[in-house]
Design an enzyme around this catalytic site. Structure first.
Site, PDB file in Angstrom:
ATOM      1  N   CYS A 145       2.276 -10.134  -3.514  1.00 21.83           N
ATOM      2  CA  CYS A 145       3.219  -9.967  -4.616  1.00 21.83           C
ATOM      3  C   CYS A 145       4.228 -11.116  -4.601  1.00 21.83           C
ATOM      4  CB  CYS A 145       3.948  -8.637  -4.494  1.00 21.83           C
ATOM      5  SG  CYS A 145       2.891  -7.196  -4.806  1.00 21.83           S
ATOM      6  N   CYS A 191      -0.025  -4.220   5.011  1.00 29.90           N
ATOM      7  CA  CYS A 191       0.511  -3.363   3.951  1.00 29.90           C
ATOM      8  C   CYS A 191      -0.075  -1.966   3.967  1.00 29.90           C
ATOM      9  CB  CYS A 191       0.263  -4.004   2.592  1.00 29.90           C
ATOM     10  SG  CYS A 191      -1.483  -4.306   2.249  1.00 29.90           S
TER      11      CYS A 191
END
Length: 247
Positions: free
Chosen positions: A201, A229
């Site tokens: 991101c 993540c």
């Protein structure tokens, strides 16, 4: 051509041959299998390998809503080059809004817990939906990428989802990856040329500095051992020749 160059070329050729064979095996072994593509270099390599062989492996990407424009643009480049539409999975809008309302848009900077909660909403939950109907999935992970992937195996069992998991590039070096991409003129994310070897991101990714490992730019404000993540959790190795009932 020097002897060392010939050796390197032969080694890469052997890796490509093994990769193609593994892709064919994965595609025939499972009724339904998908590649989870970040649209970065490794996954573009696998995208080319899969689509150029016509292998029966689907390809999807997680559109978190906070990706770089360059990353999202790779969807179009794949369509233009291969005539293939990468499936996109998005986070649940209600979950995103609840997180932002309670914690703030960029609360992931405040703690590992809040960062992982954001990843869970924007990446893990969509991934679970993407993999809900498959027997196995494929990733572009490599051992060389970070300390958290040093024990990565080519074939594993995703125990969290009870499906097979393959990392065909586990023993590939960064140089191997880029040699392949150049050899086959594979389209790549323009962010790589700007110092982003690993791309996530936008607010959670920066360019790396000389000498840093390839994932140093991911969640750079955290310690090295926490930089995952939640997409890749609790795998166990499946050794060649082992029973394959659940793989």
């Amino acid at each position: 051509m020097s002897a060392s160059t010939q050796v390197a070329d032969a080694a890469l050729a052997a890796k490509i041959e093994r990769l193609n064979a593994l892709i064919d095996t994965i595609a025939t072994r499972h009724q339904k299998v998908k590649l989870a593509s970040s649209l970065a270099a490794e996954d573009m390599l696998l995208t080319h390998a899969i689509l150029s062989r016509g292998a029966r492996i689907g390809i999807f990407s997680l559109n978190t809503g906070r990706l770089h424009a360059e990353t999202v643009g790779m969807i179009d480049r794949v369509r233009e080059r291969y005539g293939y539409e990468i499936e996109q999975f998005h986070p649940q809008p209600e979950a995103v809004q609840a997180y932002v309302t309670e914690h703030g848009l960029n609360a992931f900077y405040e703690s590992v817990e809040l960062r992982k909660r954001c990843c869970e909403i924007r990446k893990v939950e969509p991934l679970n939906r993407a993999l809900a109907d498959v027997e196995a999935w494929v990733t572009g992970q490599r051992r060389e990428q970070s300390v958290t992937r040093a024990e990565l195996h080519e074939q594993e069992q995703d125990t969290a989802r009870n499906i097979g998991k393959y990392n065909p590039l586990a023993d590939w070096s960064e140089a191997d990856v880029w040699a392949y991409l150049k050899m086959y003129d594979v389209p790549v994310n323009p962010l790589h040329a700007r110092g982003y070897p690993s791309i996530g991101c936008e607010p959670c990714t920066r360019a790396i500095r000389p000498g840093e490992d390839s994932r140093a730019g991911r969640w750079w404000w955290e310690s090295r051992d926490s930089k995952e993540c939640g997409l890749h959790i609790a795998p166990i190795q499946i050794r060649p020749g082992a029973a394959k009932a659940t793989v």
